[in-house]
Scaffold this active site. Structure first.
Site, PDB file in Angstrom:
ATOM      1  CB  SER A  17       0.714  -8.295 -10.934  1.00  0.00           C
ATOM      2  OG  SER A  17       1.548  -9.405 -10.851  1.00  0.00           O
ATOM      3  CG  ASN A  41      -4.037 -11.154  -5.397  1.00  0.00           C
ATOM      4  OD1 ASN A  41      -4.401 -10.597  -6.178  1.00  0.00           O
ATOM      5  ND2 ASN A  41      -2.993 -11.521  -4.883  1.00  0.00           N
ATOM      6  N   GLY A  88       4.381  -7.335  -7.214  1.00  0.00           N
ATOM      7  CA  GLY A  88       4.928  -7.499  -5.883  1.00  0.00           C
ATOM      8  C   GLY A  88       5.325  -5.943  -5.010  1.00  0.00           C
ATOM      9  NE  ARG A 146     -21.684 -39.407 -18.527  1.00  0.00           N
ATOM     10  CZ  ARG A 146     -22.607 -38.801 -19.262  1.00  0.00           C
ATOM     11  NH1 ARG A 146     -22.650 -38.678 -20.452  1.00  0.00           N
ATOM     12  NH2 ARG A 146     -23.524 -37.977 -18.661  1.00  0.00           N
ATOM     13  CG  HIS A 194     -25.447 -40.960 -17.736  1.00  0.00           C
ATOM     14  ND1 HIS A 194     -26.363 -40.371 -16.854  1.00  0.00           N
ATOM     15  CD2 HIS A 194     -24.906 -41.829 -16.693  1.00  0.00           C
ATOM     16  CE1 HIS A 194     -26.205 -41.048 -15.543  1.00  0.00           C
ATOM     17  NE2 HIS A 194     -25.169 -41.775 -15.473  1.00  0.00           N
ATOM     18  CG  ASN A 234      -2.069 -14.202  -8.986  1.00  0.00           C
ATOM     19  OD1 ASN A 234      -1.789 -13.461  -9.431  1.00  0.00           O
ATOM     20  ND2 ASN A 234      -2.186 -14.388  -7.273  1.00  0.00           N
ATOM     21  CE  LYS A 263       0.349 -14.058   1.035  1.00  0.00           C
ATOM     22  NZ  LYS A 263       1.223 -14.245  -0.052  1.00  0.00           N
ATOM     23  CE1 TYR A 287      -0.809 -19.289  -6.925  1.00  0.00           C
ATOM     24  CE2 TYR A 287      -0.906 -21.498  -6.318  1.00  0.00           C
ATOM     25  CZ  TYR A 287      -0.981 -20.285  -5.985  1.00  0.00           C
ATOM     26  OH  TYR A 287      -1.440 -19.917  -4.729  1.00  0.00           O
ATOM     27  N   GLY A 308       0.996  -1.093  -0.053  1.00  0.00           N
ATOM     28  CA  GLY A 308      -0.146   0.052  -0.031  1.00  0.00           C
ATOM     29  C   GLY A 308       0.978   1.260  -0.083  1.00  0.00           C
ATOM     30  CB  VAL A 315      -6.795  -4.721   3.692  1.00  0.00           C
ATOM     31  CG1 VAL A 315      -6.769  -3.131   3.995  1.00  0.00           C
ATOM     32  CG2 VAL A 315      -8.185  -4.842   2.966  1.00  0.00           C
TER      33      VAL A 315
END
Ligand code: 6PG
Length: 495
Positions: free
Chosen positions: A131, A105, A133, A448, A454, A189, A263, A193, A17, A77
């Site tokens: 984005s 996020n 950091g 199925r 099905h 994100n 996270k 990953y 922030g 926050v």
């Protein structure tokens, strides 16, 4: 505007922030930050560049009362309840037409709810992905705002000023309706990953397969960063291998535990891909491997039971390293393809109208997944704004074809050497399935229909069909028995 009024307020002046606010002040805006922690408010003012106007306060009232109207307030926050709490505390102090931005996020469904709630109260709310950091926030992040278009227009010049620039073009653009900003950040994100997982597999192959030490690893990644793989994540990886531990003689990478944290944004990407639905197996695998990394004790026990020592692949020759580089390049393109295909699907399915050309344009700089590949993707989307999957673009197809063979070779060798390459393998597997004009899923449809009626569709005519499987299997058997063997069926069944 009165001179003593501030242009922009921030709730939450932790490192992200305050860096964002200081960046704004460096760009000529008068900024005010609020945090209950007086030390943070003081620290914010101490960090201000000479000649800039930066104030830190410890009550929301002090901040809100000193902002130019209609106000522009951003919060950075933690996602979830803290965002609702900040909104609840601010609301009695706000007036219609004020703009509130959530730069954290947040999950996009929370943002959707907040956009609607605040709209009714006359407050313009925007969910915005940021984005890059801590350093990015200070020097120029990639910014993904979405939602209320009039709010976007009111903050556009400020955000353009603070964002990263590529060839002078700001890395910020309107990402679409409602919660599109946070949706785009979530998928960003997810791709992050996947790329991190793929890099970690390349590291495993180079270290445990080819036997490279940390200095050699750093050199390899440094070189890769000067070539086609040029990207932020490859660049920092090269630096990581050189960093010494402060407490021991070792390199820090060798004393860091292999339990990976998260996270939740990668998991959200996977969960939402299943909802849409869209297929993003390399992102799914990346989430799954972080989860598996947490099962340390079980892995240690299982390795004693099953895993013989990893065999070395071949040697440290240039051609072996080049193969791994190609495998990484190939699979990184596939990871982007999956994430961008997800955004394409979400854009229509969730009615967000996400401009994909702008997404890849603003990811070219400032963000964690910035790479030279984004320029190629930008060209592809400029040519075809409605491109459903970047693998359908001929230029990108050429890059994939050039590296495909080595990706397959590396995976085959890794399997023999017991080096887990679940991310790389998922990328090749996805590619092969995506490029299959026919998949073996006709059999799944038959199964199925067999056990659950099905129904299925046929390849030769329109409509929905069902087969009475049991009866037909019996008839088939009977027919087969009668033609192959003159004995009556009953005796077949008795056998
Ligand atoms: C960014 C990052 C940033 C953060 C993520 C990673 O774009 O700047 O994505 O948002 O690093 O929260 O989260 P994990 O802790 O889940 O890896």
């Amino acid at each position: 505007m009165a001179d003593n009024l501030y242009d922009f307020g921030m709730v939450g002046i932790g490192v992200m922030g305050s860096n964002f606010l200081l960046n704004m002040a460096d760009n000529g805006y008068k900024v005010i930050g609020f945090d209950l922690d007086a030390a943070k408010a003081k620290h914010l003012e101490e960090q201000a560049s000479p000649g800039t106007i930066v104030k830190g306060v410890t009550t929301a009232e002090e901040m809100v009362s000193q902002l130019d109207k209609p106000r522009r307030i951003m919060m950075l926050v933690p996602a979830g309840k803290p965002v609702d709490n900040v909104i609840a505390n601010l609301l009695p102090l706000l007036e219609p037409n004020d703009v509130v931005i959530d730069g954290g996020n947040s999950h996009y469904t929370d943002t959707l709810r907040r956009v609607k709630d605040l709209e009714q109260k006359g407050i313009h709310f925007m969910g915005m992905g940021v984005s890059g950091g801590e350093e990015g926030a200070r020097k120029g992040p990639s910014i993904m705002p979405g939602g209320d278009i009039s709010a976007w227009k009111r903050v556009k010049p400020m955000l353009e000023a603070v964002s990263a620039k590529v060839d002078g073009v700001p890395c910020v653009a309107y990402m679409g309706k409602d919660a599109a900003g946070h949706y785009v950040k979530m998928v960003h994100n997810g791709i992050e990953y996947a790329i991190m997982q793929l890099i970690s597999e390349a590291y495993d192959l180079l270290k445990n397969g080819l036997g490279l030490d940390n200095d050699e690893l750093s050199d390899v990644f440094k070189k890769w960063n000067e070539e086609e793989l040029q990207s932020f994540l490859i660049e920092i990886t090269s630096e990581i291998f050189l960093r010494k531990d402060d407490e021991t003689d070792a390199r820090i990478v060798d004393v860091i535990s292999d339990k990976a944290g998260s996270k939740g944004t990668g998991k959200w990407t996977s969960q939402d891909a299943m909802e849409l639905p869209v297929s993003i197996p390399t992102i799914d695998i990346a989430v799954a491997m972080r989860t598996l990394s947490g099962y340390k004790e079980e892995r240690v026990a299982a390795s004693a039971l099953y895993h013989s020592k990893t065999k070395e692949l071949k040697g440290k020759e240039h051609k072996d390293i080049k193969k791994i580089k190609d495998a990484l390049y190939f699979s990184i393109i596939i990871a982007y393809a999956q994430g961008l295909a997800m955004l394409h699907k979400a854009s229509s399915e969730l009615n967000m109208e996400i401009p994909l050309a702008d997404v890849v344009k603003i990811w070219r700089g400032g963000c964690i997944i910035r790479s030279s590949l984004l320029e190629t993707f930008y060209k592809a989307f400029k040519k075809d704004k409605a491109l459903s999957n970047i693998l359908l673009n001929k230029n990108i197809g050429r890059l994939v074809k050039k590296t495909e063979k080595n990706a397959r070779n590396v995976i085959a060798l890794a399997l023999k050497s017991k080096i887990p390459v679940t991310g790389l393998a998922s990328a090749v597997g996805y590619f092969d399935a995506y490029c299959s004009a026919t998949m073996p899923t006709n059999l799944i449809q038959a199964q199925r229909d067999f056990f659950g009626a099905h129904t299925y569709q046929r390849i030769d005519k329109e409509g929905i069909f069902h087969t009475e499987w049991i009866e037909d299997v019996v008839k088939e058997k009977k027919h087969h028995a009668e033609t192959e063997n003159p004995q009556p069926l009953q005796s077949e069944e008795k056998k």
